[in-house]
Scaffold this active site. Structure first.
Site, PDB file in Angstrom:
ATOM      1  N   SER A 241       0.844  -1.199   0.000  1.00 53.61           N
ATOM      2  CA  SER A 241       0.000   0.000   0.000  1.00 53.61           C
ATOM      3  C   SER A 241       0.884   1.255   0.000  1.00 53.61           C
ATOM      4  O   SER A 241       1.729   1.398  -0.883  1.00 53.61           O
ATOM      5  CB  SER A 241      -0.961  -0.054   1.189  1.00 53.61           C
ATOM      6  N   ASP A 459      -8.282  -4.521  -6.576  1.00 51.42           N
ATOM      7  CA  ASP A 459      -7.869  -3.783  -5.383  1.00 51.42           C
ATOM      8  C   ASP A 459      -8.709  -2.514  -5.230  1.00 51.42           C
ATOM      9  O   ASP A 459      -8.738  -1.674  -6.123  1.00 51.42           O
ATOM     10  CB  ASP A 459      -6.391  -3.407  -5.488  1.00 51.42           C
ATOM     11  N   HIS A 489      -7.355  -5.868  -1.044  1.00 53.61           N
ATOM     12  CA  HIS A 489      -6.223  -4.948  -1.022  1.00 53.61           C
ATOM     13  C   HIS A 489      -4.938  -5.738  -0.853  1.00 53.61           C
ATOM     14  O   HIS A 489      -4.654  -6.272   0.214  1.00 53.61           O
ATOM     15  CB  HIS A 489      -6.401  -3.962   0.134  1.00 53.61           C
TER      16      HIS A 489
END
Length: 520
Positions: A241, A459, A489
């Site tokens: 991320s 995602d 994610h």
């Protein structure tokens, strides 16, 4: 006020479930050049950046880490004896490396095998996620990697045990939940921006001079000092991320020090503040559409039904079993959390059904999980750290007038999330005490070793398109893209043997896959 891209699917799943001396490295050096006397590469940061700082004093590069038993923190219990913790000294101001220092909290799980490569650093996202508390929970997912690596993570500056910041107290946080994050009247607009100003003042009071030294660039420099003190010639790294942006910035600053870098759930480095919010709106709407299809609903009709629920909540918040009210903003946050993982979709179905029936309790519980609120009403500080870091990074500050012009486009992208994310572009860093540093991060890394960039087509938080853009901006001979046609994610550890085996082969054996490989 909460931004959606904060942390990894691991942390989101956890939220749902909750609803010494440093040894030398045996780095195999397969992708490295000769090292200097202190075990560090002689490479300097890229020219044209603020990286060309004075040489580091030996008091920093030769420091010994006092590894010892990890202690419990305010928000997490102590991990087992398999883990060690230490504190690294880094400069408060990297332009004055011989000046005042601050402490960076580290955690390490030593390699279990004999054929050790070196250290593998992890950043789990945010910005603002605590690596010290997250790594032990993630260790089962990366157990294969621990055969040849010391697994290492840290709390970046301004986070948790590393000078972590609390910008307001629990009562003030709960009171702020009543502020409408999609204001409809002048009075609501004033309250929205007043809350943003108050939060910034609280951060300034809590952080003091640290507020101007918590940028992603500062943390990338901390990482390279960490590499030297750990005894590694090369930086081996796994960023998830926001950790992908951090990894890209590191590669740009220290291309010759790049070893094996994996970037999973990739932040688009070409997107500015508005572009990033648009990406999120698309990503979460795409994930919501996939969720609605899985329940047999037409995505457009299902989204309009949810948008209708949110509109009703804007006027009349729902009662809950706790006595608190489910507002429109809390409901959006509650919808976001289960979209981080396909395994959590059933909880979203139940929560939406209950809300349609007049009970907001389940959506509120999901929102509390995302906002790190426990049963006693105590809140975590991930969003506090996230905001001080991202507002120092991001230069763009859209005005009220500019945001209002953007709102129709945001609402067209997503009738559920568009308004929230559109307003966020103006409110997140409104009246912030320090100026932002750049429009977009610089990640170009000429001369770096190949970097594996992993994108997931489903995602929600970091849409798939960002992976290709990251690979391109790193450089055609550096960025190597791996695609997973999945949901949630992040890709590694999410159920794809193809993804996991490809990443493991790269990290453990240095096997670089063909650019554009697809795991379906």
């Amino acid at each position: 006020m909460t931004r959606f891209v904060r942390w990894t699917a691991l942390t989101a799943a956890a939220a749902l479930l909750a609803v010494g001396c440093s040894g030398g490295s045996s780095d195999d050096g397969k992708s490295g050049e000769e090292t200097g006397a202190n075990g560090a590469s002689a490479a300097s940061p890229s020219s044209g950046t603020s990286a060309a700082a004075a040489p580091l004093p030996s008091s920093l590069t030769s420091q010994k880490l006092g590894w010892g038993r990890c202690r419990a923190t305010e928000d997490s219990p102590a991990p087992g004896s398999d883990w060690q913790c230490a504190t690294l000294k880094v400069p408060l101001d990297w332009s004055k490396p011989g000046g005042e220092t601050i402490g960076i909290a580290l955690i390490r799980g030593k390699a279990r095998g004999d054929d050790r490569i070196g250290s593998l650093l992890f950043n789990f996202g945010g910005p603002g996620a605590s690596g010290v508390s997250t790594l032990p929970a993630y260790s089962a997912t990366v157990s294969r990697l621990r055969e040849r690596y010391d697994l290492v993570s840290w709390d970046p500056r301004g986070v948790a045990a590393s000078e972590g910041l609390r910008c307001r107290g629990d009562k003030a946080i709960q009171a702020a939940e009543a502020v409408d994050a999609t204001p409809d009247t002048p009075a609501e607009e004033q309250a929205y921006f007043r809350d943003a100003t108050d939060f910034g003042k609280g951060c300034q009071k809590a952080a003091g001079k640290l507020l101007g030294h918590v940028s992603t660039t500062d943390t990338a420099r901390d990482m390279d000092l960490m590499r030297q003190v750990l005894g590694d010639r090369r930086m081996h790294y796994f960023g998830i991320s926001y950790g992908t942006e951090l990894g890209g910035v590191y590669a740009h600053l220290f291309p010759k020090n790049v070893g094996r870098l994996v970037l999973d759930a990739v932040v688009d480095p070409s997107a500015d503040t508005v572009g990033h919010a648009e990406n999120q709106a698309r990503g979460f709407q795409r994930a919501l559409n996939d969720y609605l299809k899985s329940t047999g609903q037409n995505p457009e009709q299902g989204s309009q039904k949810i948008a209708g629920l949110l509109k009703r909540l804007d006027a009349n918040p729902l009662s809950t079993s706790s006595g608190r009210k489910l507002t429109q903003t809390l409901a959006v946050t509650g919808i976001v959390l289960p979209l981080y993982s396909k395994a959590s979709w059933p909880s979203l179905t139940s929560a939406l059904d209950s809300a349609e029936a007049g009970d907001g309790s389940e959506l509120l519980t999901l929102a509390d999980g995302y906002n790190e609120r426990d049963a006693s009403g105590h809140y975590g500080t991930t969003t506090h750290s996230q905001r001080v870091i991202s507002c120092l990074d991001d230069k763009q500050r859209p005005t009220l007038a500019e945001t209002k012009k953007l709102l129709p486009a945001f609402e067209k992208i997503s009738p559920v999330f568009g308004g929230f994310l559109g307003w966020d572009t103006a409110g997140w860093c409104h009246d912030w005490p320090v100026a932002g540093q750049h429009d977009t991060p610089e990640v170009k890394a000429p001369g770096a070793a190949p970097v594996l960039v992993v994108g997931n087509t489903g995602d929600p938080a970091t849409p798939y398109e960002g992976a290709r853009r990251m690979a391109d901006e790193l450089g055609g001979d550096v960025g190597v893209e791996l695609t997973w046609k999945g949901e949630g994610h992040g890709a590694y550890g999410s159920g794809s043997d193809c993804v996991d085996s490809t990443v493991n082969a790269y990290l453990l054996n240095g096997t670089v896959p063909k650019d554009g490989k697809v795991c379906s």
